[in-house]
Design a protein around this motif. Sequence first.
Motif, mmCIF file in Angstrom:
data_model
loop_
_atom_site.group_PDB
_atom_site.id
_atom_site.type_symbol
_atom_site.label_atom_id
_atom_site.label_comp_id
_atom_site.label_asym_id
_atom_site.label_seq_id
_atom_site.Cartn_x
_atom_site.Cartn_y
_atom_site.Cartn_z
ATOM 1 N N UNK A 139 89.680 46.414 -83.527
ATOM 2 C CA UNK A 139 89.856 47.146 -84.778
ATOM 3 C C UNK A 139 88.598 47.911 -85.187
ATOM 4 N N UNK A 140 87.436 47.290 -85.060
ATOM 5 C CA UNK A 140 86.191 47.946 -85.464
ATOM 6 C C UNK A 140 85.943 49.196 -84.628
ATOM 7 N N UNK A 141 86.220 49.112 -83.340
ATOM 8 C CA UNK A 141 86.017 50.272 -82.469
ATOM 9 C C UNK A 141 86.980 51.394 -82.832
ATOM 10 N N UNK A 142 88.231 51.017 -83.126
ATOM 11 C CA UNK A 142 89.221 52.033 -83.516
ATOM 12 C C UNK A 142 88.823 52.675 -84.846
ATOM 13 N N UNK A 143 88.314 51.851 -85.766
ATOM 14 C CA UNK A 143 87.861 52.376 -87.057
ATOM 15 C C UNK A 143 86.718 53.366 -86.884
ATOM 16 N N UNK A 144 85.706 52.992 -86.085
ATOM 17 C CA UNK A 144 84.544 53.858 -85.911
ATOM 18 C C UNK A 144 84.921 55.147 -85.183
#
Length: 231
Positions: free
Chosen positions: A85-90
């Motif tokens: 999720x964090x990678x997709x958000x960034x």
Amino acid sequence: MTAYSLSISPYLSFWFLAPLLVLAAIALGVGIWRRAQGIGWRLLFVLVLIGALLNPVLEREQREPLDDIAVLVRDASPSQNLHDRAARRDAAAQSLLSQMEGEDHLEVRQITIGENDTSGTNMFDELDNALAEIDSDRLAGIVALTDGRVHDVPENVADAGLSAPFHALITGREGEFDRQVTIERAPSFSMVSEPVTLEVLLEELPQAADAPVGTATIPAELRVDGVLVRE
């Protein structure tokens, strides 16, 4: 951009100036009716006197247009550390920034929420604090990058005081849900070498009205001063 305007700031109050204007109009009217000599000069004198008493001021304003403001909200709550999720958000944030920063007369402001919040994602409280520093007339829109579980959504979103469109990009995947573990009952103390019984409630959210009730195996770790003692 330069703008001109004419403002009036009378030396005398309206209630004092109005009777003088009426008397001047009556006197000039009588003079015109009787065709008195020099009535034109008298009329010019009265107009100059009235103009002086009204005190007209020509104002010149130098105006500079202000950019619109777009707000990009990053959800950094613990649930964003699940999977990618964090990678997709960034990645989404970087794509949005590259597009918005290419727009003329648009300023982008970024805020991060939920970094130190262990009670849930309280987006609207933090967003309200950030928007207090922004002129509502300049707010172009809000884009939130979140996993979708926000705990302080008002019952009526219109009551949140948002004066611009609100968009949300969800970092989770379709079909994902939340699982909540709650300790229902636990002893306040226990004796050494004696068994301890805990009552734990496991819920899947959002929960349907006909959700089944059953048992589940939950991996657990026992740590003492951070040291793993038993699994």
